[in-house]
Design a protein around this motif. Structure first.
Motif, PDB file in Angstrom:
ATOM      1  N   LEU A 323       0.811  -1.212   0.000  1.00 18.05           N
ATOM      2  CA  LEU A 323       0.000   0.000   0.000  1.00 18.05           C
ATOM      3  C   LEU A 323       0.848   1.266   0.000  1.00 18.05           C
ATOM      4  CD1 LEU A 323      -2.710  -1.063   2.619  1.00 18.05           C
ATOM      5  CD2 LEU A 323      -2.987  -0.937   0.143  1.00 18.05           C
ATOM      6  N   ASP A 324       2.172   1.112  -0.110  1.00 19.22           N
ATOM      7  CA  ASP A 324       3.098   2.255  -0.041  1.00 19.22           C
ATOM      8  C   ASP A 324       2.884   3.073   1.232  1.00 19.22           C
ATOM      9  OD1 ASP A 324       4.411   1.687  -2.392  1.00 19.22           O
ATOM     10  OD2 ASP A 324       3.038   2.866  -3.629  1.00 19.22           O
ATOM     11  N   ASP A 325       2.583   2.337   2.323  1.00 18.41           N
ATOM     12  CA  ASP A 325       2.305   2.999   3.592  1.00 18.41           C
ATOM     13  C   ASP A 325       3.408   2.725   4.619  1.00 18.41           C
ATOM     14  OD1 ASP A 325       0.755   4.557   5.302  1.00 18.41           O
ATOM     15  OD2 ASP A 325      -0.227   2.807   6.179  1.00 18.41           O
ATOM     16  N   TYR A 326       4.502   2.121   4.168  1.00 19.09           N
ATOM     17  CA  TYR A 326       5.584   1.785   5.095  1.00 19.09           C
ATOM     18  C   TYR A 326       6.544   2.976   5.169  1.00 19.09           C
ATOM     19  CZ  TYR A 326       9.120  -1.002   7.496  1.00 19.09           C
ATOM     20  OH  TYR A 326      10.009  -1.496   8.423  1.00 19.09           O
ATOM     21  N   PRO A 327       6.910   3.420   6.369  1.00 12.94           N
ATOM     22  CA  PRO A 327       7.834   4.566   6.479  1.00 12.94           C
ATOM     23  C   PRO A 327       9.197   4.204   5.890  1.00 12.94           C
ATOM     24  CG  PRO A 327       7.519   3.530   8.617  1.00 12.94           C
ATOM     25  CD  PRO A 327       6.521   2.900   7.704  1.00 12.94           C
ATOM     26  N   CYS A 328       9.727   5.116   5.103  1.00 10.48           N
ATOM     27  CA  CYS A 328      10.991   4.866   4.423  1.00 10.48           C
ATOM     28  C   CYS A 328      11.928   6.048   4.673  1.00 10.48           C
ATOM     29  CB  CYS A 328      10.745   4.667   2.914  1.00 10.48           C
ATOM     30  SG  CYS A 328      12.224   4.206   1.993  1.00 10.48           S
ATOM     31  N   ASP A 329      13.026   5.774   5.350  1.00 10.71           N
ATOM     32  CA  ASP A 329      13.994   6.821   5.695  1.00 10.71           C
ATOM     33  C   ASP A 329      15.222   6.644   4.802  1.00 10.71           C
ATOM     34  OD1 ASP A 329      15.395   8.844   6.857  1.00 10.71           O
ATOM     35  OD2 ASP A 329      15.904   7.735   8.682  1.00 10.71           O
ATOM     36  N   LEU A 330      15.214   7.306   3.650  1.00 10.59           N
ATOM     37  CA  LEU A 330      16.306   7.162   2.693  1.00 10.59           C
ATOM     38  C   LEU A 330      17.477   8.048   3.088  1.00 10.59           C
ATOM     39  CD1 LEU A 330      14.355   7.158  -0.711  1.00 10.59           C
ATOM     40  CD2 LEU A 330      15.253   5.199   0.545  1.00 10.59           C
ATOM     41  N   ALA A 331      18.671   7.498   2.974  1.00 11.42           N
ATOM     42  CA  ALA A 331      19.896   8.250   3.264  1.00 11.42           C
ATOM     43  C   ALA A 331      20.962   7.812   2.277  1.00 11.42           C
ATOM     44  CB  ALA A 331      20.358   8.016   4.700  1.00 11.42           C
ATOM     45  N   THR A 332      21.768   8.767   1.829  1.00 11.76           N
ATOM     46  CA  THR A 332      22.846   8.451   0.899  1.00 11.76           C
ATOM     47  C   THR A 332      24.000   7.807   1.670  1.00 11.76           C
ATOM     48  OG1 THR A 332      22.247  10.320  -0.485  1.00 11.76           O
ATOM     49  CG2 THR A 332      24.431   9.398  -0.799  1.00 11.76           C
ATOM     50  N   THR A 333      24.450   6.676   1.161  1.00  9.23           N
ATOM     51  CA  THR A 333      25.494   5.929   1.867  1.00  9.23           C
ATOM     52  C   THR A 333      26.345   5.171   0.866  1.00  9.23           C
ATOM     53  OG1 THR A 333      25.898   4.281   3.597  1.00  9.23           O
ATOM     54  CG2 THR A 333      24.012   3.911   2.145  1.00  9.23           C
ATOM     55  N   ASP A 334      27.477   4.697   1.339  1.00  9.71           N
ATOM     56  CA  ASP A 334      28.317   3.814   0.528  1.00  9.71           C
ATOM     57  C   ASP A 334      27.685   2.428   0.557  1.00  9.71           C
ATOM     58  OD1 ASP A 334      30.201   2.343  -0.752  1.00  9.71           O
ATOM     59  OD2 ASP A 334      31.820   2.718   0.678  1.00  9.71           O
ATOM     60  N   LEU A 335      27.166   1.992  -0.573  1.00 12.23           N
ATOM     61  CA  LEU A 335      26.404   0.749  -0.614  1.00 12.23           C
ATOM     62  C   LEU A 335      27.259  -0.451  -0.227  1.00 12.23           C
ATOM     63  CD1 LEU A 335      23.682  -0.539  -1.275  1.00 12.23           C
ATOM     64  CD2 LEU A 335      24.428  -0.747  -3.658  1.00 12.23           C
ATOM     65  N   ALA A 336      28.503  -0.482  -0.676  1.00 11.92           N
ATOM     66  CA  ALA A 336      29.370  -1.628  -0.359  1.00 11.92           C
ATOM     67  C   ALA A 336      29.595  -1.737   1.141  1.00 11.92           C
ATOM     68  CB  ALA A 336      30.704  -1.482  -1.100  1.00 11.92           C
ATOM     69  N   THR A 337      29.857  -0.608   1.798  1.00 18.92           N
ATOM     70  CA  THR A 337      30.072  -0.620   3.249  1.00 18.92           C
ATOM     71  C   THR A 337      28.817  -1.060   3.983  1.00 18.92           C
ATOM     72  OG1 THR A 337      31.700   1.158   3.040  1.00 18.92           O
ATOM     73  CG2 THR A 337      30.740   0.785   5.215  1.00 18.92           C
ATOM     74  N   THR A 338      27.660  -0.533   3.568  1.00 15.50           N
ATOM     75  CA  THR A 338      26.397  -0.884   4.226  1.00 15.50           C
ATOM     76  C   THR A 338      26.090  -2.359   4.077  1.00 15.50           C
ATOM     77  OG1 THR A 338      25.555   1.344   3.794  1.00 15.50           O
ATOM     78  CG2 THR A 338      23.941  -0.353   4.325  1.00 15.50           C
ATOM     79  N   VAL A 339      26.289  -2.910   2.877  1.00 16.81           N
ATOM     80  CA  VAL A 339      26.027  -4.342   2.651  1.00 16.81           C
ATOM     81  C   VAL A 339      26.977  -5.189   3.487  1.00 16.81           C
ATOM     82  CG1 VAL A 339      26.115  -6.182   0.919  1.00 16.81           C
ATOM     83  CG2 VAL A 339      25.046  -3.990   0.367  1.00 16.81           C
ATOM     84  N   HIS A 340      28.238  -4.788   3.571  1.00 17.65           N
ATOM     85  CA  HIS A 340      29.219  -5.535   4.396  1.00 17.65           C
ATOM     86  C   HIS A 340      28.769  -5.578   5.855  1.00 17.65           C
ATOM     87  CE1 HIS A 340      33.000  -6.981   6.019  1.00 17.65           C
ATOM     88  NE2 HIS A 340      33.040  -5.908   6.829  1.00 17.65           N
ATOM     89  N   GLN A 341      28.293  -4.457   6.378  1.00 12.55           N
ATOM     90  CA  GLN A 341      27.828  -4.426   7.764  1.00 12.55           C
ATOM     91  C   GLN A 341      26.604  -5.310   7.963  1.00 12.55           C
ATOM     92  OE1 GLN A 341      27.225  -0.244   8.366  1.00 12.55           O
ATOM     93  NE2 GLN A 341      29.432   0.213   8.649  1.00 12.55           N
ATOM     94  N   ILE A 342      25.709  -5.277   6.987  1.00 10.36           N
ATOM     95  CA  ILE A 342      24.497  -6.117   7.101  1.00 10.36           C
ATOM     96  C   ILE A 342      24.874  -7.592   7.087  1.00 10.36           C
ATOM     97  CG2 ILE A 342      22.395  -6.794   5.883  1.00 10.36           C
ATOM     98  CD1 ILE A 342      22.092  -3.881   4.985  1.00 10.36           C
ATOM     99  N   ILE A 343      25.811  -7.985   6.222  1.00 15.83           N
ATOM    100  CA  ILE A 343      26.229  -9.392   6.154  1.00 15.83           C
ATOM    101  C   ILE A 343      26.878  -9.817   7.472  1.00 15.83           C
ATOM    102  CG2 ILE A 343      27.797 -11.009   5.010  1.00 15.83           C
ATOM    103  CD1 ILE A 343      25.301 -10.301   3.405  1.00 15.83           C
ATOM    104  N   GLU A 344      27.677  -8.949   8.052  1.00 14.25           N
ATOM    105  CA  GLU A 344      28.287  -9.272   9.344  1.00 14.25           C
ATOM    106  C   GLU A 344      27.228  -9.474  10.423  1.00 14.25           C
ATOM    107  OE1 GLU A 344      31.132  -6.248  10.302  1.00 14.25           O
ATOM    108  OE2 GLU A 344      32.776  -7.348   9.346  1.00 14.25           O
ATOM    109  N   ASP A 345      26.166  -8.653  10.365  1.00 11.08           N
ATOM    110  CA  ASP A 345      25.085  -8.814  11.352  1.00 11.08           C
ATOM    111  C   ASP A 345      24.316 -10.109  11.138  1.00 11.08           C
ATOM    112  OD1 ASP A 345      25.836  -6.396  12.411  1.00 11.08           O
ATOM    113  OD2 ASP A 345      24.284  -5.234  11.363  1.00 11.08           O
ATOM    114  N   LEU A 346      24.171 -10.533   9.868  1.00  7.37           N
ATOM    115  CA  LEU A 346      23.360 -11.717   9.572  1.00  7.37           C
ATOM    116  C   LEU A 346      24.139 -13.018   9.700  1.00  7.37           C
ATOM    117  CD1 LEU A 346      21.367 -10.512   6.419  1.00  7.37           C
ATOM    118  CD2 LEU A 346      20.491 -10.784   8.736  1.00  7.37           C
ATOM    119  N   SER A 347      25.435 -12.979   9.520  1.00 11.06           N
ATOM    120  CA  SER A 347      26.227 -14.221   9.473  1.00 11.06           C
ATOM    121  C   SER A 347      26.049 -15.088  10.708  1.00 11.06           C
ATOM    122  CB  SER A 347      27.716 -13.891   9.266  1.00 11.06           C
ATOM    123  OG  SER A 347      27.898 -13.308   7.992  1.00 11.06           O
ATOM    124  N   PRO A 348      26.026 -14.539  11.916  1.00 11.12           N
ATOM    125  CA  PRO A 348      25.850 -15.426  13.087  1.00 11.12           C
ATOM    126  C   PRO A 348      24.519 -16.166  13.086  1.00 11.12           C
ATOM    127  CG  PRO A 348      26.720 -13.286  13.759  1.00 11.12           C
ATOM    128  CD  PRO A 348      26.308 -13.154  12.330  1.00 11.12           C
TER     129      PRO A 348
END
Length: 498
Positions: A323-348
């Motif tokens: 419904l496009d009703d989900y809050p979305c907080d967009l911010a400019t970031t280095d995509l590679a760094t952000t993905v690396h951090q997410i993978i580290e959080d998910l790996s365990p």
């Protein structure tokens, strides 16, 4: 004449022709009638003199001339010759010249007029030095005494000439009226072909189109050949019908997805609820008689409850995103760094037997450092997307490897998540993002997930302004590609510094 393309031009021409053509026709007919009158006035259309006054004047002139001839010449041949010349001069006006003596005998005559004796009998008592004019049965006589002779001029004058002129004027008016009516009717016919028919044809096409669409025939299109004001209206109508047809197709597809969603939710809720109900009844009925059995039952109930909780959470998130009703907080970031951090959080959360996550670094830049890939993302949504893809790979490519890489090409930043499992046929990849789609048509293995994981990924990417794509991985497995519009990190940093 240039081709008429607009109804406005046709209306203007029709109005001008309707006014000008009848006017021109009436003017031409009127000029013709004026010519007839002029010829009539100048005596060009009859052989008689114009009226009684003219005949009296002519009679006096002829009488005086004849009297002079009679008085001047005693020689009969010479006299008759001179009178013949005079008679010829008046014959052009349809007149007959006769000369009588006192006894009433004819001295000279140029013809035998009708009603001669009757006219003489009526004229002689009236004759005097001024002469007399009488008419009978269409013949007129002017009698004038010249010494011992009576000079008679027989002929006719148009007593009814005024009535004839009135009749001619009436006929001319009638002709002008008929010409005006005929020319007006002709212009009306031309106007109908030029304007009315085009208007009614266009309106009829539009009316038929509206009726067809109202009856549900959304595939109907107006084939309008003209290039006038109706052309854009018909084009707009066709565009409207096309949008309605597309909306109907979309509505049918939405209804189908809605039914699939209800059926999928019902199925996925029924299985854990049935399990929970069975274990609870087992506890209540004393089936689990030992502490170990009761503990196993309770653990199973907790696991099923957690499945229900995850399913409800996924449904809530999916509904918000859809419904496009989900809050979305967009911010400019280095995509590679952000993905690396997410993978580290998910790996365990994933042990080696389930799935092995390997990050593949991007090609280094000229400076030797990994290139920065800037884009605007919502970190929480991106983490949910990657988590859902990892979970999907852990179920369908269990024991394999999931390679994660970040790159940029032609202004598009891409996160590639490629497993080395069995893969998905090309014809089924487009459906991976559908609601509750599983490669298991019978939906036998509900423990493998809710079926909403990749559907959430597609809608989350759309919410962030990106797209999700399913493709074949280099190893033959499944590759999920998350695309984002790339931005400049330097410009964003400068803006932040200001």
């Amino acid at each position: 004449m240039p081709r008429l393309t607009t109804i406005r031009q046709r209306l203007r021409l029709s109005n001008v022709l309707t006014l000008v053509v009848p006017l021109v026709v009436c003017v031409l007919v009127g000029l013709a009638c004026v010519g007839v009158f002029l010829a009539q006035v100048h005596g060009g259309l009859d052989l008689g003199i114009s009226d009684a006054e003219d005949m009296t004047t002519l009679g006096r002139v002829v009488s005086e001339s004849a009297g002079g001839i009679l008085a001047a010449s005693s020689d009969e041949p010479a006299r008759d010759s001179a009178l013949s010349v005079l008679a010829q001069q008046v014959e052009g006006s349809g007149m007959t010249l006769k000369v009588y003596d006192q006894a009433g005998d004819v001295v000279f005559g140029s013809g035998e007029p009708s009603q001669e004796q009757a006219l003489l009998a009526a004229t002689r008592p009236l004759d005097d030095k001024n002469g007399a004019l009488v008419s009978a049965a269409g013949t007129s006589l002017y009698l004038h005494a010249e010494g011992a002779y009576h000079v008679a001029l027989f002929g006719s004058y148009t007593e009814a000439r005024g009535d004839a002129i009135k009749t001619a004027a009436l006929m001319s008016a009638l002709v002008i009226l008929v010409a005006a009516v005929v020319s007006t009717l002709a212009m009306d016919r031309l106007g109908r072909r030029l304007v009315y028919d085009r208007l009614t044809d266009g309106l009829s096409l539009l009316a038929d189109g509206v009726d067809r669409v109202a009856d549900g025939d959304l595939a109907y299109r107006i084939d309008y050949p003209g290039q006038d004001e109706f052309a854009p209206i018909c084009d707009d109508f066709d565009e409207m019908a096309e949008r309605l047809e597309e909306a109907e197709r979309s509505g049918v597809a939405d209804e189908r997805r809605r039914r699939e969603l209800v059926a999928g939710v019902s199925h996925d809720l029924r299985s854990p609820l049935t399990s929970i109900q069975g274990y609870v009844e087992g506890l209540l009925d004393g089936v689990a008689s030992t502490p170990e059995q009761r503990d196993r039952y309770l653990r199973t109930i907790r696991r099923k409850t957690q499945e229900l909780s995850r399913l409800v959470e996924d449904l809530f998130l999916f509904s918000k995103l859809d419904l496009d009703d989900y809050p979305c907080d967009l911010a400019t970031t280095d995509l590679a760094t952000t993905v690396h951090q997410i993978i580290e959080d998910l790996s365990p959360s994933y042990d080696e037997p389930a799935i092995r996550i390997v990050e593949t670094p991007a090609a280094p830049a000229a400076s030797g450092a990994a290139p920065a890939v800037g884009c605007r993302v919502d970190r929480a949504l991106l983490q949910r997307c990657i988590a859902n893809v990892v979970s999907n790979a852990a179920k369908y490519a269990a024991g394999g490897t999931l390679s994660v890489s970040v790159g940029e090409k032609d202004g598009v930043a891409t996160v590639s998540l490629c497993d080395d499992g069995a893969g998905v046929p090309a014809e089924e990849r487009a459906r991976l993002f559908d609601v509750f789609y599983r490669s298991d048509p019978a939906r036998q293995h509900t423990g493998s997930g809710s079926g909403l994981g990749l559907a959430i990924v597609a809608r989350a990417m759309r919410r962030m302004g990106g797209t999700a794509e399913a493709a074949e991985s280099p190893s033959g497995g499944l590759a999920i590609l998350l695309h984002f519009p790339a931005t400049s990190l330097a410009r964003e940093d400068d803006t932040a510094g200001e």
